[in-house]
Design a protein around this motif. Structure first.
Motif, PDB file in Angstrom:
ATOM      1  N   ASP A  59     -75.926  -0.264-113.713  1.00 47.66           N
ATOM      2  CA  ASP A  59     -76.755   0.005-112.537  1.00 47.66           C
ATOM      3  C   ASP A  59     -76.162   1.195-111.781  1.00 47.66           C
ATOM      4  OD1 ASP A  59     -78.238   0.053-110.222  1.00 47.66           O
ATOM      5  OD2 ASP A  59     -78.081  -2.088-109.821  1.00 47.66           O
ATOM      6  N   PRO A  60     -76.850   2.335-111.750  1.00 43.62           N
ATOM      7  CA  PRO A  60     -76.323   3.500-111.033  1.00 43.62           C
ATOM      8  C   PRO A  60     -76.248   3.289-109.527  1.00 43.62           C
ATOM      9  CG  PRO A  60     -78.580   3.899-111.768  1.00 43.62           C
ATOM     10  CD  PRO A  60     -78.151   2.612-112.399  1.00 43.62           C
ATOM     11  N   ASN A  61     -76.862   2.230-109.026  1.00 48.24           N
ATOM     12  CA  ASN A  61     -76.852   1.958-107.587  1.00 48.24           C
ATOM     13  C   ASN A  61     -75.702   1.061-107.140  1.00 48.24           C
ATOM     14  OD1 ASN A  61     -79.307   3.430-107.068  1.00 48.24           O
ATOM     15  ND2 ASN A  61     -80.428   1.734-107.994  1.00 48.24           N
ATOM     16  N   PRO A  88     -64.317  -4.269-107.230  1.00 53.33           N
ATOM     17  CA  PRO A  88     -64.343  -2.817-107.044  1.00 53.33           C
ATOM     18  C   PRO A  88     -64.894  -2.105-108.274  1.00 53.33           C
ATOM     19  CG  PRO A  88     -62.127  -3.534-107.590  1.00 53.33           C
ATOM     20  CD  PRO A  88     -62.960  -4.793-107.458  1.00 53.33           C
ATOM     21  N   ILE A  89     -65.679  -1.068-108.028  1.00 52.68           N
ATOM     22  CA  ILE A  89     -66.062  -0.145-109.095  1.00 52.68           C
ATOM     23  C   ILE A  89     -65.015   0.963-109.081  1.00 52.68           C
ATOM     24  CG2 ILE A  89     -67.793   1.465-109.934  1.00 52.68           C
ATOM     25  CD1 ILE A  89     -68.639  -1.434-110.211  1.00 52.68           C
ATOM     26  N   ILE A  90     -64.230   1.039-110.136  1.00 49.38           N
ATOM     27  CA  ILE A  90     -63.083   1.944-110.182  1.00 49.38           C
ATOM     28  C   ILE A  90     -63.460   3.221-110.920  1.00 49.38           C
ATOM     29  CG2 ILE A  90     -60.705   2.205-111.022  1.00 49.38           C
ATOM     30  CD1 ILE A  90     -60.415  -0.830-110.738  1.00 49.38           C
ATOM     31  N   THR A  91     -63.003   4.342-110.397  1.00 47.50           N
ATOM     32  CA  THR A  91     -63.213   5.626-111.069  1.00 47.50           C
ATOM     33  C   THR A  91     -62.042   5.888-112.005  1.00 47.50           C
ATOM     34  OG1 THR A  91     -64.423   6.517-109.171  1.00 47.50           O
ATOM     35  CG2 THR A  91     -63.547   8.100-110.760  1.00 47.50           C
ATOM     36  N   TYR A  92     -62.325   6.031-113.282  1.00 49.78           N
ATOM     37  CA  TYR A  92     -61.318   6.376-114.284  1.00 49.78           C
ATOM     38  C   TYR A  92     -61.559   7.821-114.700  1.00 49.78           C
ATOM     39  CZ  TYR A  92     -60.736   1.320-114.602  1.00 49.78           C
ATOM     40  OH  TYR A  92     -60.512  -0.010-114.313  1.00 49.78           O
ATOM     41  N   GLU A  98     -69.416  -6.874-117.660  1.00 50.38           N
ATOM     42  CA  GLU A  98     -69.001  -5.473-117.691  1.00 50.38           C
ATOM     43  C   GLU A  98     -69.942  -4.710-116.765  1.00 50.38           C
ATOM     44  OE1 GLU A  98     -68.591  -1.902-121.058  1.00 50.38           O
ATOM     45  OE2 GLU A  98     -69.805  -3.688-121.463  1.00 50.38           O
ATOM     46  N   LEU A  99     -69.430  -4.243-115.618  1.00 47.44           N
ATOM     47  CA  LEU A  99     -70.250  -3.563-114.629  1.00 47.44           C
ATOM     48  C   LEU A  99     -70.098  -2.053-114.806  1.00 47.44           C
ATOM     49  CD1 LEU A  99     -69.374  -5.684-111.451  1.00 47.44           C
ATOM     50  CD2 LEU A  99     -71.128  -6.122-113.192  1.00 47.44           C
ATOM     51  N   VAL A 100     -71.187  -1.370-115.069  1.00 50.96           N
ATOM     52  CA  VAL A 100     -71.144   0.070-115.348  1.00 50.96           C
ATOM     53  C   VAL A 100     -72.031   0.803-114.350  1.00 50.96           C
ATOM     54  CG1 VAL A 100     -71.489   1.866-117.080  1.00 50.96           C
ATOM     55  CG2 VAL A 100     -70.838  -0.452-117.812  1.00 50.96           C
ATOM     56  N   LYS A 101     -71.399   1.561-113.459  1.00 50.40           N
ATOM     57  CA  LYS A 101     -72.186   2.444-112.582  1.00 50.40           C
ATOM     58  C   LYS A 101     -72.628   3.660-113.394  1.00 50.40           C
ATOM     59  CE  LYS A 101     -72.147   4.916-108.170  1.00 50.40           C
ATOM     60  NZ  LYS A 101     -73.342   4.246-107.610  1.00 50.40           N
ATOM     61  N   HIS A 102     -71.679   4.265-114.092  1.00 48.98           N
ATOM     62  CA  HIS A 102     -72.033   5.253-115.115  1.00 48.98           C
ATOM     63  C   HIS A 102     -70.905   5.310-116.134  1.00 48.98           C
ATOM     64  CE1 HIS A 102     -69.246   8.511-113.963  1.00 48.98           C
ATOM     65  NE2 HIS A 102     -69.554   8.247-112.706  1.00 48.98           N
ATOM     66  N   ASP A 103     -71.277   5.565-117.371  1.00 47.86           N
ATOM     67  CA  ASP A 103     -70.295   5.657-118.444  1.00 47.86           C
ATOM     68  C   ASP A 103     -69.664   7.051-118.424  1.00 47.86           C
ATOM     69  OD1 ASP A 103     -68.777   4.800-120.555  1.00 47.86           O
ATOM     70  OD2 ASP A 103     -70.465   4.187-121.808  1.00 47.86           O
ATOM     71  N   LEU A 104     -68.906   7.385-119.447  1.00 50.56           N
ATOM     72  CA  LEU A 104     -68.138   8.620-119.463  1.00 50.56           C
ATOM     73  C   LEU A 104     -69.036   9.851-119.301  1.00 50.56           C
ATOM     74  CD1 LEU A 104     -65.268   9.740-119.815  1.00 50.56           C
ATOM     75  CD2 LEU A 104     -65.756   9.943-122.262  1.00 50.56           C
ATOM     76  N   ARG A 105     -68.697  10.690-118.312  1.00 52.30           N
ATOM     77  CA  ARG A 105     -69.370  11.964-118.091  1.00 52.30           C
ATOM     78  C   ARG A 105     -68.370  13.094-118.320  1.00 52.30           C
ATOM     79  NH1 ARG A 105     -72.314  10.873-112.262  1.00 52.30           N
ATOM     80  NH2 ARG A 105     -73.976   9.468-112.982  1.00 52.30           N
ATOM     81  N   ARG A 133     -66.543   2.055-113.328  1.00 49.20           N
ATOM     82  CA  ARG A 133     -66.774   0.746-113.940  1.00 49.20           C
ATOM     83  C   ARG A 133     -66.063  -0.359-113.165  1.00 49.20           C
ATOM     84  NH1 ARG A 133     -67.540  -0.164-119.295  1.00 49.20           N
ATOM     85  NH2 ARG A 133     -68.456   1.515-120.535  1.00 49.20           N
ATOM     86  N   GLY A 134     -66.539  -1.570-113.365  1.00 46.60           N
ATOM     87  CA  GLY A 134     -65.874  -2.752-112.841  1.00 46.60           C
ATOM     88  C   GLY A 134     -65.894  -3.856-113.880  1.00 46.60           C
ATOM     89  N   VAL A 135     -65.032  -4.835-113.699  1.00 42.51           N
ATOM     90  CA  VAL A 135     -64.927  -5.948-114.646  1.00 42.51           C
ATOM     91  C   VAL A 135     -64.894  -7.255-113.867  1.00 42.51           C
ATOM     92  CG1 VAL A 135     -63.473  -7.068-116.373  1.00 42.51           C
ATOM     93  CG2 VAL A 135     -63.722  -4.598-116.391  1.00 42.51           C
ATOM     94  N   VAL A 136     -65.704  -8.204-114.307  1.00 48.44           N
ATOM     95  CA  VAL A 136     -65.677  -9.563-113.771  1.00 48.44           C
ATOM     96  C   VAL A 136     -65.278 -10.495-114.906  1.00 48.44           C
ATOM     97  CG1 VAL A 136     -66.993 -11.414-112.695  1.00 48.44           C
ATOM     98  CG2 VAL A 136     -67.510  -9.038-112.130  1.00 48.44           C
ATOM     99  N   ALA A 137     -64.217 -11.259-114.710  1.00 47.78           N
ATOM    100  CA  ALA A 137     -63.766 -12.185-115.751  1.00 47.78           C
ATOM    101  C   ALA A 137     -63.220 -13.446-115.100  1.00 47.78           C
ATOM    102  CB  ALA A 137     -62.689 -11.537-116.614  1.00 47.78           C
ATOM    103  N   SER A 138     -63.535 -14.586-115.682  1.00 46.82           N
ATOM    104  CA  SER A 138     -63.030 -15.862-115.182  1.00 46.82           C
ATOM    105  C   SER A 138     -62.450 -16.670-116.349  1.00 46.82           C
ATOM    106  CB  SER A 138     -64.138 -16.656-114.493  1.00 46.82           C
ATOM    107  OG  SER A 138     -63.643 -17.903-114.034  1.00 46.82           O
ATOM    108  N   PRO A 139     -61.212 -16.365-116.760  1.00 45.42           N
ATOM    109  CA  PRO A 139     -60.596 -17.115-117.857  1.00 45.42           C
ATOM    110  C   PRO A 139     -60.501 -18.610-117.584  1.00 45.42           C
ATOM    111  CG  PRO A 139     -59.367 -15.107-117.402  1.00 45.42           C
ATOM    112  CD  PRO A 139     -60.354 -15.265-116.288  1.00 45.42           C
ATOM    113  N   ALA A 140     -60.316 -19.000-116.328  1.00 44.85           N
ATOM    114  CA  ALA A 140     -60.175 -20.423-116.009  1.00 44.85           C
ATOM    115  C   ALA A 140     -61.399 -21.222-116.406  1.00 44.85           C
ATOM    116  CB  ALA A 140     -59.895 -20.602-114.517  1.00 44.85           C
TER     117      ALA A 140
END
Length: 347
Positions: free
Chosen positions: A92-94, A134-138, A301-308, A330-337
Motif C-alpha cells: 500500500d503506497p499510502n 514502523p515502515i523503515i527506509t532501507y 509483510e508491509l510494503v509501502k514501495h519495493d526497491l527503487r 517496508r515493515g514486518v509484523v510477526a507473532s511467533p508466540a
C-alpha cells in the motif's frame, strides 16, 4: 511437499521463462526496463560505448541506469527469497511512517441453518490489541568514480550492481526470518529433543511429532483455535535427515505413515558480506533447532514501495561521476508466540 532453499528456488527459476517490467527513476521521471529470463537465463545489457562517453548525454545515462537495474536483478536472482510461504504480503503506497495496526484482525464468520423469514447472520470483525509498526527506509548506494570512467572499469560496475541486488534480497530474508529465530520462546512454544528412538531418524521423527502435538494443544487466546503448523524452518545441514524422517517408515516391523501435516520445508543458513573493513552477518537457523510454523495468519509483510533505483548525479569535490541509490520502505509484523513451535533437535 515443497522444499525451499537457495538451491531449489534457483532450480525452479531455471525451468521458467519470465518477462517483467522493473521500475527505476532518472531525473525525477519514473521509467521501466524489461527483465527477460528464458529457461532461467537472464538477458543482460551491454554498453555500446565507453561509460564515460555515455554519462555525458541524457540518453546515455538512461542506458547506464537500465544496465544497472538489470545487473542488480541478476544479483537478486542469486539470493532467492525464502520467506514467501510464511508471510502474507500487503502492499500500500499510502502507508504512513508508523502504521497503527491491530496486528491481527479476524473475520468472524459462521454458517448457521437459515430458517424461513429469519435474518441472515452477518460476519463481524474482531480487532486485537493495537500496536504500531514502523515502515523503515532501507537504502544502499554505489558510486562511479572518475578512475572507473578513465580506465573504463565496466566490469567493476557490473559486479557492484550485482552485489547490491544480492544484498537487498539477503536483507529481506533477514528481516522476515530473524523475528522467528530471535524470539525467546516460552514453555508453551517449546519442544525438547526426543531421545527414545534407536536411530537418529526415529528420534528426529518423534521430536517433530511431539512438536506438532504440543502445538495443537496450545489454544489461541483470541480465536480459541489450536496452532496447526504446516511449515518447518531449519538449517540446510539437517535437510536430508528431516526429509527422510517425514516419509513413510518401517521401524521394528511396524509401518508408520508419512507425517503429512508439514507441506513446506524451508532451509535458511543466513548470509554475510564484507563492506570496507566491516563484516555484516545475518544469522541463519541454529543446526540444533527447527521451527514449526503456522504460516500467514500471524505474519504480514508491509510494503509501502519495493526497491527503487535512482541516478543521484555527480559530485566533483569527491571525483564522483555519478551514483546509484536504491531504497525501499517496508515493515514486518510477526507473532511467533501465536504461530511457532521451537524444536530442539536430537543429534
Amino acid at each position: 511437499m515443497r522444499i525451499i532453499s537457495i538451491e531449489t528456488l534457483k532450480e525452479e527459476r531455471r525451468k521458467k521463462t519470465i518477462e517483467e517490467k522493473i521500475p527505476y527513476v532518472i531525473n525525477g521521471e519514473m521509467k521501466t526496463v524489461t527483465k527477460k529470463m528464458v529457461n532461467g537465463e537472464m538477458e543482460v545489457l551491454e554498453f555500446s560505448k565507453p561509460i564515460g562517453e555515455m554519462l555525458t548525454t541524457p540518453a546515455g545515462l538512461d542506458s547506464v541506469v537500465q544496465k544497472t537495474v538489470i545487473d542488480l536483478e541478476l544479483g537478486r536472482e542469486a539470493v532467492p527469497l525464502l520467506y514467501g510461504p510464511i508471510y502474507r504480503r500487503i502492499e500500500d503506497p499510502n502507508f504512513t511512517e508508523y502504521v497503527d495496526i491491530a496486528p491481527f484482525t479476524y473475520a468472524q464468520v459462521v454458517f448457521l441453518e437459515h430458517m424461513e423469514l429469519e435474518e441472515v447472520k452477518f460476519g463481524s470483525r474482531k480487532v486485537g490489541p493495537k500496536d504500531t509498526v514502523p515502515i523503515i527506509t532501507y537504502a544502499a548506494g554505489l558510486q562511479w568514480t572518475e578512475d572507473m570512467i578513465e580506465y573504463d572499469k565496466t566490469w567493476q560496475i557490473s559486479e557492484a550492481n550485482r552485489a547490491l541486488g544480492e544484498a537487498y534480497n539477503a536483507l529481506l530474508n533477514h528481516i522476515h526470518l530473524y523475528p522467528i529465530l530471535s524470539y525467546n520462546y516460552p514453555a508453551k512454544n517449546k519442544t525438547a529433543a526426543d531421545t527414545t528412538g534407536a536411530t537418529l531418524l526415529e528420534k528426529l521423527r518423534n521430536t517433530i511429532k511431539a512438536g506438532l502435538i504440543h502445538a495443537s494443544q496450545d489454544k489461541n487466546t483470541d480465536t480459541g483455535a489450536p496452532r496447526r503448523p504446516t511449515v518447518l524452518l531449519a538449517h540446510s545441514s539437517r535437510r536430508w535427515d528431516i526429509e527422510e524422517c517425514l516419509q513413510r517408515m518401517q521401524i521394528g516391523g511396524t509401518v508408520y505413515p508419512a507425517i503429512s501435516q508439514i507441506d513446506t520445508l524451508i532451509f535458511y543458513d543466513g548470509w554475510s558480506t564484507v563492506v570496507g573493513e566491516k563484516t555484516y552477518e545475518y544469522p541463519g537457523v541454529d543446526p540444533n533447532k527447527a521451527y514449526l510454523i503456522e504460516p500467514q495468519k500471524y505474519f504480514r509483510e508491509l510494503v509501502k514501495h519495493d526497491l527503487r533505483i535512482d541516478a543521484s548525479g555527480a559530485d566533483l569535490t569527491r571525483l564522483i561521476e555519478n551514483a546509484i541509490v536504491g531504497r525501499a520502505r517496508r515493515g514486518v509484523v510477526a507473532s511467533p508466540a501465536n504461530s511457532v513451535e521451537e524444536l530442539t533437535l536430537p543429534s
